[in-house]
Motif scaffolding. Structure first.
Motif, PDB file in Angstrom:
ATOM      1  N   MET A  25      32.173  51.559 -24.767  1.00  0.00           N
ATOM      2  CA  MET A  25      31.601  50.756 -23.683  1.00  0.00           C
ATOM      3  C   MET A  25      31.585  49.273 -24.063  1.00  0.00           C
ATOM      4  O   MET A  25      31.355  48.933 -25.215  1.00  0.00           O
ATOM      5  CB  MET A  25      30.212  51.248 -23.316  1.00  0.00           C
ATOM      6  N   LEU A  71      22.609  57.996 -21.072  1.00  0.00           N
ATOM      7  CA  LEU A  71      23.948  57.424 -20.890  1.00  0.00           C
ATOM      8  C   LEU A  71      24.203  57.243 -19.403  1.00  0.00           C
ATOM      9  O   LEU A  71      24.040  58.176 -18.609  1.00  0.00           O
ATOM     10  CB  LEU A  71      25.011  58.363 -21.478  1.00  0.00           C
ATOM     11  N   ARG A  72      24.592  56.051 -19.040  1.00  0.00           N
ATOM     12  CA  ARG A  72      24.957  55.752 -17.654  1.00  0.00           C
ATOM     13  C   ARG A  72      25.849  54.530 -17.679  1.00  0.00           C
ATOM     14  O   ARG A  72      25.965  53.857 -18.695  1.00  0.00           O
ATOM     15  CB  ARG A  72      23.718  55.491 -16.805  1.00  0.00           C
ATOM     16  N   ARG A  73      26.476  54.257 -16.541  1.00  0.00           N
ATOM     17  CA  ARG A  73      27.449  53.182 -16.477  1.00  0.00           C
ATOM     18  C   ARG A  73      26.780  51.816 -16.632  1.00  0.00           C
ATOM     19  O   ARG A  73      27.235  50.968 -17.364  1.00  0.00           O
ATOM     20  CB  ARG A  73      28.172  53.260 -15.130  1.00  0.00           C
ATOM     21  N   ARG A  74      25.698  51.628 -15.887  1.00  0.00           N
ATOM     22  CA  ARG A  74      25.115  50.289 -15.814  1.00  0.00           C
ATOM     23  C   ARG A  74      23.650  50.316 -16.244  1.00  0.00           C
ATOM     24  O   ARG A  74      23.029  51.369 -16.273  1.00  0.00           O
ATOM     25  CB  ARG A  74      25.217  49.758 -14.379  1.00  0.00           C
ATOM     26  N   GLY A  75      23.114  49.163 -16.532  1.00  0.00           N
ATOM     27  CA  GLY A  75      21.747  49.070 -17.034  1.00  0.00           C
ATOM     28  C   GLY A  75      20.684  49.301 -15.987  1.00  0.00           C
ATOM     29  O   GLY A  75      19.500  49.152 -16.242  1.00  0.00           O
ATOM     30  N   THR A  76      21.052  49.647 -14.807  1.00  0.00           N
ATOM     31  CA  THR A  76      20.093  49.889 -13.740  1.00  0.00           C
ATOM     32  C   THR A  76      20.763  50.785 -12.718  1.00  0.00           C
ATOM     33  O   THR A  76      21.965  51.024 -12.816  1.00  0.00           O
ATOM     34  CB  THR A  76      19.669  48.545 -13.091  1.00  0.00           C
ATOM     35  N   PHE A  77      19.981  51.315 -11.771  1.00  0.00           N
ATOM     36  CA  PHE A  77      20.572  51.940 -10.598  1.00  0.00           C
ATOM     37  C   PHE A  77      21.093  53.361 -10.861  1.00  0.00           C
ATOM     38  O   PHE A  77      20.913  54.257 -10.060  1.00  0.00           O
ATOM     39  CB  PHE A  77      21.778  51.092 -10.146  1.00  0.00           C
ATOM     40  N   ASP A  78      21.771  53.584 -12.008  1.00  0.00           N
ATOM     41  CA  ASP A  78      22.551  54.808 -12.147  1.00  0.00           C
ATOM     42  C   ASP A  78      21.776  56.011 -12.676  1.00  0.00           C
ATOM     43  O   ASP A  78      20.951  55.892 -13.577  1.00  0.00           O
ATOM     44  CB  ASP A  78      23.753  54.556 -13.067  1.00  0.00           C
ATOM     45  N   PHE A  79      22.125  57.146 -12.102  1.00  0.00           N
ATOM     46  CA  PHE A  79      21.650  58.426 -12.607  1.00  0.00           C
ATOM     47  C   PHE A  79      22.192  58.635 -14.026  1.00  0.00           C
ATOM     48  O   PHE A  79      23.254  58.102 -14.368  1.00  0.00           O
ATOM     49  CB  PHE A  79      22.187  59.556 -11.726  1.00  0.00           C
ATOM     50  N   HIS A 112      22.253  43.183 -14.266  1.00  0.00           N
ATOM     51  CA  HIS A 112      22.087  43.592 -15.661  1.00  0.00           C
ATOM     52  C   HIS A 112      23.319  43.295 -16.504  1.00  0.00           C
ATOM     53  O   HIS A 112      23.219  42.958 -17.672  1.00  0.00           O
ATOM     54  CB  HIS A 112      21.846  45.103 -15.730  1.00  0.00           C
ATOM     55  N   GLU A 113      24.494  43.523 -15.900  1.00  0.00           N
ATOM     56  CA  GLU A 113      25.736  43.369 -16.650  1.00  0.00           C
ATOM     57  C   GLU A 113      26.246  41.932 -16.607  1.00  0.00           C
ATOM     58  O   GLU A 113      27.177  41.579 -17.325  1.00  0.00           O
ATOM     59  CB  GLU A 113      26.824  44.291 -16.080  1.00  0.00           C
ATOM     60  N   ASP A 167      30.052  60.493 -12.586  1.00  0.00           N
ATOM     61  CA  ASP A 167      30.791  59.312 -13.009  1.00  0.00           C
ATOM     62  C   ASP A 167      31.430  59.579 -14.390  1.00  0.00           C
ATOM     63  O   ASP A 167      30.977  60.445 -15.123  1.00  0.00           O
ATOM     64  CB  ASP A 167      29.804  58.138 -13.103  1.00  0.00           C
ATOM     65  N   PHE A 168      32.437  58.833 -14.721  1.00  0.00           N
ATOM     66  CA  PHE A 168      33.147  58.866 -16.017  1.00  0.00           C
ATOM     67  C   PHE A 168      34.048  60.102 -16.162  1.00  0.00           C
ATOM     68  O   PHE A 168      33.827  61.119 -15.525  1.00  0.00           O
ATOM     69  CB  PHE A 168      32.183  58.869 -17.220  1.00  0.00           C
TER      70      PHE A 168
END
Ligand SMILES: Cc1cc2nc3c(=O)[nH]c(=O)nc-3n(C[C@H](O)[C@H](O)[C@H](O)COP(=O)(O)OP(=O)(O)OC[C@H]3O[C@@H](n4cnc5c(N)ncnc54)[C@H](O)[C@@H]3O)c2cc1C
Ligand code: SF4
Lengths: 805, 328
Positions: A633, B228-236, A698-699, B303-304
Motif C-alpha cells: 500500500m 485493513l481497508r482501502r482508505r483511512g475513512t469511509f470503508d468497511f 485522509h489520503e 474490494d481488492f
C-alpha cells in the motif's frame, strides 16, 4: 498592453462571484429546479451488454396509476453524438443495445417512485449477441460488429502518421527503450449527479435546463433529434456540481425530458442515480501503450514510435479526438525530432469512454514519463537533469507541426527540485520512502471546434447600465472551475469596477452568444480574450466621451476604483456611472461585443486538428510517498507542484485547480478503477461512491504549489490553462516514486497494492502488461518535419490518389 | 435519485411492544436503529420489509454502564460515536475503542448504533447493488436468485460479515441479550455468529430484539484491533484482526479472531494454541501469523484482489500481536 500596468483584481484572490450563493445553499443546480405540474422521468436501461431488441412491451407500465407517458426509441429515430463523424447514439435504442445501461424506454409519472416502479414494469425481449469486453478482443474479432460504421470490424478508428525518419533515428541512437504500459479506465465522479428538466411553453418552444458543460452542442443535438429549428429550442446550462468532461457529451436523458414534455405538455425532470452516472461514463479510456524511444547517451531523444490501443466502450463520443490525443502532445514538452504514432480505438460492450480531465493525454504522459525515469536510470543521469537537457524551445514547431509559443517548463522543474530537496534526497531516502518526478503539458483550448466552422469559438456581449452596473453575456458554463468569476474579473479589470458591479449571464442559448463550452481548458483563454475585447470596446466609447467632457486627450483617461479620471490629475474625473450617462446621452444605449478564435496552426495533414492551441501550459511535480513493503500500500506524504500558468487571473482559483488536479491524479494513480465483471456479462463491478474508490481527505497530502508566471501574449492578461494540466504528472510521479522507494516498477495504473507485491516478488522487479498486439496498420501518413523542409502537409498516399483519379 | 420502497412505520416505546410487533408481523418486519445499514439495503431492494419498527423511542436500549465487578453493559441503541468517545472504554478496552473509531465516517458513527453494527447484514459486491444491477446478473442466492456468483458450485452464500464490532465482541467474550415474544435469552458472541451461510450467519431469530451487550471484566487483558481497508475513512473492513491477550510474563489466555473474511468471524485456533504460554517472541508471532492465514479464505466479493487479502492475513495478525506485546 494590459500586462504592463498595475492591476486591481488580476492576480489577487477576490471571492468568487458564485461563492456566497453556493455556501448559502442558494445556487440552483438542475436537480433543485421544480415547476408546477412537473412530472418525473426514469429510463429503462438494458440489463444485457449486447443484443438485438426483439420486442418492447410497455402495457403494464402504461396501466399503472400515476404514469403519464411511456416512450420508446421509434419516436426519436434520428441519431446524434458529439462529433459529426460519430453520430451513433439514439435517445432510446430501438434496434440493438450495446452495453448494460443503454436506455431503451422512458417513463414520465407523477413522482419519482411511481416512475421507477413503472420503469421496472417495462418488458423488453432481447436476442443476445456475443459480447466484446476489451480492446484486444475487439481488435481480434471482427464479428459481432457492435456498430455498422468505423474503420473495420470493431475498430472505430485507426490512425497512423509519421514525422521524419524514425527508424533511421533509432539506428543512430545509443539506446532504444521499449516499454509497454497500461492505463486503466476511471471516471469523473463529479459530486453532482446529472439532472435535466424539460418544458414546453404555450407557444411550443422547448426549454431544457441541464447540468451540461456544453449547452451549444446540446442545442445542436436536441434540435437535430427533436426536428426543431434552433430558434425554438433553448438550452440553459445550470451551474454544474463538477463536470471534468463527464457532462460534455449530449446525453439521452437531456433529450428525453424535452420529448416527454412535448408529449405530456407538462414539465418533466430527470435526475440520474449514481449508478446511471457511472453508466453515462465518457471517462478515461483504458489505453494499452507501447513506446519505443531512441536516445543518445547524453540524454537526447532521437525519435519516438508511440502506439496506443484504446478501449472505446460502446459509442463514439469524443473518441476519434481522444485517439489522436493519445499521440499528439508527446512532442510539446521535450525535443522529439522524429516521431511516429499509431493508434486504434476499438468498440466494446461497455459504458462509452470519452473525455475526462486531460482527455487522452494522461495515458501517454504516464507511459513517457515512466519511460524517461527508466532511461535516466540506465544512462546514469538524474531524472530532473535529463528532462532539463531536452526541453522544447519557445516559439518553435514540433516534429508533428504543433506550435509552442511560451514554455515555462524548465522553471517548473527547478522549482519542484528545489522545494522537495530533490538533489539531496532522491535515491537516498530510507527503504519504503521515495521521491518521483514527472512533467506534463496541456492545451489552453483546442485549436479547432467540434464541428467545422469559421466562426469565433467564444463570444461575449456587454450591456452597460446608466446606473454603473455592467451585464456580461456569454455561453460559457460554470462547472465549479470559476469561469463566471473569470468572466466578471476580465470585464471589471478593464472597466475599473468591483466584481459585484458585474452581473454574469452565462450558458443560455437564447440569451448568450455562443461559447463552445467548458471543455479542453478553453474557457479562460478564449472567453477571457473575448471579454477583454468587449470591455475594451466599452471603455473606448465611455472613455472617448469622458475625455471630451474633461477636455483631455483620450489616452490620458484611466478607469479605476469605479471612477473615470485623468491620469495626470486623478482628482479630475467622475464616477463610472456618470461617465456612462454622458456617453449614453451622446450616442445612445451602450452595448459592445467581443469574440475570439484561436490562431491558425501550421499543421495541415489529416489529424492535425487535434493538438494545436494558442498556448500550452506546463507542469512539473515531485511526489513523496511511503510504500509499505509488507502490504504494497502506498501513502502519499507530500506533493510539490509548479505550474506554468502564464499569469494567474485569480490566485485562489488557480491554486484550487492545481490542488484539484493533484487530488484527482492521485486517485487515478492509486485506486480509481472503472472495472467490469467480464464473467458476469460485463456489469460494472462497483458503480457506487462507496466501492468505486477515490481518495478522501485522509489520503490527500500536503500540496506545495508554485505558480510560474510569465505572461503569454496570447492569453488574456497573459493567462494559460490550469484546469487539466496539473493532473497529468501525478500518475507517473507516483510510479516513479515507487521505484525510488522499493526498487520496483509498476507500469500500470491504478497501482493496486497486489501489483506492488507482485513486482516485489518478480525476477525483473516489475509488474505490468507484457504484450502489445499488432494494430494492423496498413497505411501510414508521412509528413516531413520542419527540419526536413516540410510545409505541414502530407503528400497524398498512393491509395488516396487512386481514389481521386 | 434512489427512493425507498413503501413500508409501514412503527415507533413503539417498550421492548415488549417491539417483541409483540415482530411476533405478529413475522419476518416481514424489521427493526431499525440508526438505519445506516437497513435503509441503503432497502434502496437497493435487497431488503424490503413491509413494516419497519424504529427502536429510537424504545426505553432501556441505551446506556454505558460499568458495574462493580468490572463488567460493562452497553445498550444496543448507543451510537458508535458515544462508544468511541467514552474515556473509560478508551483506557480499559483499547481494542474496542479502535474498532469503534475505525467504522466508516464521523457522520455515520453519529447515526449508527452498536446494536445495528452487531446485527449488520453480511455484504458482497454481487449483493449490495441496485435491483437493476442484480437483474443484469440474474440475481444471486442471497436475494431472489439461485446461484452464488462468487462460488458458483457452492450450496451456501459467502457474503462477508463486514462489521468491525463483531470480531472484537467475540474476542472480548461478550454476551448478547435478546427479547422476543417467548421471553429473554442470552447468548455469547461466539455462539451468536455460528451460522455457516451468508444468509444465516447469526443464530438470532428474526423476531428477537437485542437489549443488552455485556462485556465481562477484562482484568488487565490487552485488547487490540487491526483493520485493513482501502482508505483511512469511509470503508468497511476487508480484514479485521481482533485480539485479547492476558499476559503474566507469558500468555495466559488468548483470543485471536479474524473478521471480514467470510460470513462469520473466524477464530484462529491453531495460532491461539501456539501463542498460549509463549512470551510473544518475534519468532512465535511469525509462526502464529502463518498459522492464522490457514483459517481465513477470503473470496472475490469485496474490494481488492482476494489473493492479496489472503496474503495480508499474516501481516495483520502479526501487527495485532506486536501491538498487544507493546501494550501495558
Ligand atoms: C458508507 C458506509 C460505510 C460503513 N462502514 C462501516 C465500517 O467501516 N465498519 C462497520 O462495522 N460498519 C460500517 N457500516 C455499516 C453500519 O453503518 C454500521 O455498522 C452501523 O453501526 C449500523 O448501525 P445502525 O444503527 O445504523 O443499523 P441499522 O441500519 O439500523 O440496522 C442494521 C441491522 O441491524 C438490525 N438491528 C438494529 N438494531 C437491532 C437490535 N437492537 N436488535 C436486533 N436487530 C437490530 C436491523 O434490523 C438491521 O438489520 C457502514 C455503512 C455505510 C453506509
Ligand atoms: S456470496 Fe454468493 S450468494 Fe452470497 S451475496 Fe455474494 S454472490 Fe450472492
Amino acid at each position: 498592453m494590459a500586462s504592463d500596468r498595475e492591476f486591481n483584481l488580476i492576480g489577487k484572490s477576490p471571492l468568487r462571484v458564485d461563492g456566497m450563493a453556493k455556501c448559502a445553499g442558494q445556487t440552483k443546480f438542475a436537480d433543485d429546479l421544480s415547476m408546477p405540474r412537473m412530472l418525473f422521468a426514469k429510463l429503462h436501461r438494458s440489463p444485457v451488454a449486447h443484443a438485438k431488441i426483439v420486442g418492447i412491451d410497455t402495457s403494464k407500465a402504461e396501466a399503472m396509476p400515476g404514469v403519464v407517458a411511456v416512450l420508446t426509441g421509434k419516436s426519436m429515430p434520428i441519431p446524434f453524438g458529439i462529433l459529426p463523424v460519430s453520430q451513433d447514439e439514439h435517445v432510446l435504442a430501438f434496434d440493438k443495445v450495446r452495453f448494460i445501461g443503454d436506455p431503451v424506454a422512458a417513463v414520465a409519472a407523477v413522482d419519482e417512485g411511481t416512475a421507477y416502479e413503472a420503469m421496472l414494469a417495462i418488458e423488453v425481449t432481447y436476442e443476445e449477441l456475443p459480447v466484446v469486453l476489451n480492446a484486444e478482443q475487439a481488435l481480434a474479432n471482427e464479428a459481432p460488429a457492435i456498430h455498422d460504421y468505423g474503420d473495420d470490424g470493431n475498430v472505430h478508428k485507426r490512425v497512423s502518421m509519421q514525422f521524419g525518419d524514425v527508424e533511421q533515428a533509432f539506428e543512430d541512437s545509443d539506446e532504444i527503450f521499449t516499454d509497454i504500459t497500461l492505463f486503466g479506465s476511471n471516471t469523473h465522479l463529479a459530486m453532482e449527479q446529472h439532472a435535466s428538466l424539460g418544458h414546453v411553453a404555450a407557444d411550443g418552444r422547448v426549454t431544457i435546463h441541464s447540468s451540461t458543460q456544453t449547452p451549444h452542442y446540446l442545442h445542436k443535438a436536441a434540435c437535430k433529434v427533436l426536428e426543431l429549428p434552433p430558434s425554438r429550442v433553448r438550452i440553459i446550462a445550470t451551474p454544474n456540481g463538477g463536470g471534468f468532461g463527464g457532462k460534455s457529451d449530449p446525453f439521452n436523458h437531456e433529450i428525453v425530458v424535452a420529448k416527454l414534455s412535448q408529449v405530456t405538455n407538462r414539465p418533466v425532470k430527470i435526475s440520474l442515480t449514481r449508478e446511471e452516472v457511472f453508466q453515462c461514463h465518457r471517462g478515461r479510456h483504458t489505453v494499452l501503450m507501447k513506446s519505443r524511444m531512441g536516445m543518445t547517451k547524453d540524454g537526447k531523444i532521437t525519435g519516438i514510435h508511440f502506439q496506443s490501443l484504446l478501449d472505446g466502450g460502446s459509442y463514439g463520443s469524443f473518441g476519434v479526438a481522444t485517439t489522436y490525443y493519445t499521440g499528439a502532445l508527446q512532442t510539446v514538452t521535450y525535443e522529439v525530432p522524429t516521431y511516429r504514432f499509431d493508434g486504434v480505438r476499438a468498440f466494446t460492450n461497455k459504458a462509452p469512454s470519452g473525455p475526462k480531465r486531460g482527455h487522452g493525454t494522461p495515458q501517454p504522459r504516464f507511459a513517457i514519463e515512466v519511460q524517461l525515469d527508466k532511461a535516466a536510470e540506465k544512462l546514469g543521469i538524474d531524472p530532473a537533469e535529463l528532462r532539463l537537457r531536452m526541453i522544447q524551445p519557445p516559439e518553435s514547431v514540433t516534429a508533428n507541426w504543433l506550435y509552442v509559443n511560451s514554455i515555462g517548463l524548465a522553471e517548473c522543474i527547478e522549482k519542484v527540485v528545489e522545494g522537495s530537496g530533490w538533489k539531496e534526497r532522491f535515491g537516498k531516502l530510507p527503504r519504503g520512502h521515495g521521491l518521483g518526478l514527472a512533467c506534463s503539458s496541456y492545451i489552453s483550448g483546442a485549436g479547432l471546434p467540434i464541428y467545422w466552422n469559421a466562426m469565433p469559438h467564444s463570444g461575449v456581449q456587454l450591456k452597460v447600465d446608466r446606473g454603473g452596473g455592467v451585464a456580461v453575456f456569454c455561453g460559457e458554463t460554470e462547472i465549479g472551475q470559476g469561469s463566471d468569476t473569470v468572466l466578471a474579473t476580465c470585464v471589471a479589470e478593464v472597466l475599473g469596477l468591483e466584481l459585484l458591479d458585474v452581473r454574469v449571464c452565462a450558458g443560455d442559448t437564447d440569451l448568450t452568444p455562443v461559447d463552445l463550452g467548458s471543455y479542453s481548458s478553453r474557457v479562460t483563454l478564449m472567453m477571457g480574450n473575448a471579454a477583454i475585447q468587449a470591455a475594451e470596446r466599452a471603455r473606448e466609447i465611455i472613455g472617448k466621451h469622458a475625455a471630451k467632457r474633461m477636455g483631455i486627450p483620450g489616452n490620458r483617461v484611466v478607469f479605476a476604483g469605479n471612477r473615470v479620471f485623468d491620469a495626470e490629475d486623478p482628482e479630475r474625473g467622475m464616477s463610472f456611472s456618470e461617465a456612462v450617462q454622458i456617453a449614453e446621452a451622446e450616442q445612445g444605449t451602450i452595448g459592445t461585443v467581443g469574440s475570439y478564435s484561436p490562431p491558425p496552426n501550421p499543421g495541415r495533414y489529416r489529424g492535425s486538428g487535434v493538438g494545436p492551441t494558442a498556448t500550452y501550459s506546463y507542469t512539473a511535480a515531485v511526489v513523496e510517498i511511503f510504500a509499505d513493503e509488507e502490504t504494497g500500500m502506498i501513502e502519499v506524504d507530500k506533493v510539490w507542484i509548479a505550474h506554468d500558468i502564464g499569469r494567474a487571473l485569480n490566485r485562489n482559483l488557480v491554486i484550487g485547480q492545481v490542488e484539484g488536479g493533484v487530488y484527482m491524479g492521485l486517485g487515478e494513480a492509486l485506486m480509481e478503477d472503472m472495472a467490469y465483471r467480464e464473467k458476469r456479462r460485463g456489469v460494472l463491478k462497483h458503480p457506487s461512491m462507496l466501492e468505486y474508490k477515490s481518495i478522501t481527505t485522509h489520503e490527500m497530502p500536503e500540496v506545495i504549489t508554485t505558480l510560474v508566471e510569465h505572461p503569454d501574449p496570447r492569453g488574456p492578461f497573459g493567462a494559460k490553462e490550469v484546469g487539466q494540466g496539473p493532473l497529468l504528472p501525478m500518475m507517473p510521479a507516483v510510479a516513479n516514486a515507487l521505484h525510488d522507494a522499493l526498487g520496483v516498477r509498476v507500469d500500470q495504473v491504478p497501482i493496486h497494492p497486489d501489483l506492488v507485491m507482485k513486482a516485489l516478488k518478480a525476477k525483473d522487479k516489475r509488474a505490468g502488461p507484457k504484450k502489445f498486439p499488432d494494430l494492423l496498420i496498413t497505411d501510414t501518413q508521412r509528413v516531413k518535419t520542419q527540419a526536413e523542409g516540410g510545409d505541414g502537409t502530407a503528400p497524398r498516399s498512393p491509395k488516396e490518389k487512386a481514389v481521386q483519379s | 435519485m434512489m427512493r425507498l420502497p413503501k413500508f409501514t412505520w412503527r415507533a413503539p416505546e417498550t421492548v415488549a411492544e417491539v417483541a409483540k410487533i415482530l411476533h405478529e408481523e413475522g419476518p416481514e418486519a424489521k427493526v431499525v436503529a440508526g438505519g445506516t445499514d437497513l435503509y441503503p439495503n432497502m434502496k437497493w431492494r435487497v431488503e424490503t420489509p413491509k413494516t419497519v419498527v424504529s427502536l429510537r423511542k424504545v426505553e432501556g436500549l441505551t446506556g454505558i454502564d460499568w458495574r462493580d465487578d468490572g463488567s460493562l453493559r452497553i445498550g444496543p441503541g448507543q451510537t458508535l460515536r458515544s462508544l468511541e468517545r467514552d474515556e473509560r472504554i478508551a483506557a480499559e478496552l483499547p481494542g474496542l475503542h479502535t474498532a469503534m473509531k475505525s467504522i466508516s465516517t464521523p457522520l455515520l458513527r453519529n447515526m449508527g448504533t452498536i446494536g445495528g453494527n452487531l446485527c449488520l447484514d453480511t455484504r458482497c459486491n454481487y449483493y449490495n447493488q441496485s435491483y437493476e444491477w442484480r437483474r443484469s446478473i440474474d440475481f444471486c442466492m442471497k436475494c431472489k436468485g439461485d446461484t452464488c456468483w462468487v462460488a458458483p458450485s457452492s450450496p451456501v452464500c459467502w457474503a462477508v460479515n463486514s462489521s468491525d464490532g463483531v470480531p472484537m465482541m467475540v474476542a472480548l467474550g461478550a454476551t448478547l441479550r435478546f427479547t422476543s415474544a417467548d421471553g429473554e435469552r442470552e447468548v455469547t458472541a461466539d455462539d451468536l455468529y455460528a451460522g455457516e451461510d451468508g444468509r444465516a450467519w447469526m443464530t438470532r431469530r428474526p423476531d428477537e430484539v437485542m437489549t443488552d451487550i455485556v462485556i465481562p471484566a477484562q482484568n488487565g487483558a490487552r485488547t487490540v484491533y487491526q483493520k485493513l481497508r482501502r482508505r483511512g475513512t469511509f470503508d468497511f473492513p476487508v480484514l479485521g484482526v481482533a485480539a485479547r491477550i492476558v499476559m503474566n510474563g507469558a500468555v495466559q489466555s488468548v483470543d485471536l479472531i479474524i473478521g471480514a473474511v467470510g460470513p462469520v468471524p473466524v477464530r484462529a485456533g491453531k495460532a491461539e494454541e501456539l501463542l498460549l504460554g509463549s512470551t510473544l517472541s518475534d519468532e512465535t508471532i511469525e509462526q502464529a501469523a502463518a498459522l492464522a492465514q490457514k483459517s481465513a479464505t477470503p473470496l472475490d466479493n469485496t474490494d481488492f484482489a482476494f489473493p492479496w487479502r489472503r496474503q495480508m492475513v499474516p501481516v495483520f495478525v502479526k501487527r495485532a500481536l506486536l501491538e498487544a506485546r507493546g501494550q501495558v
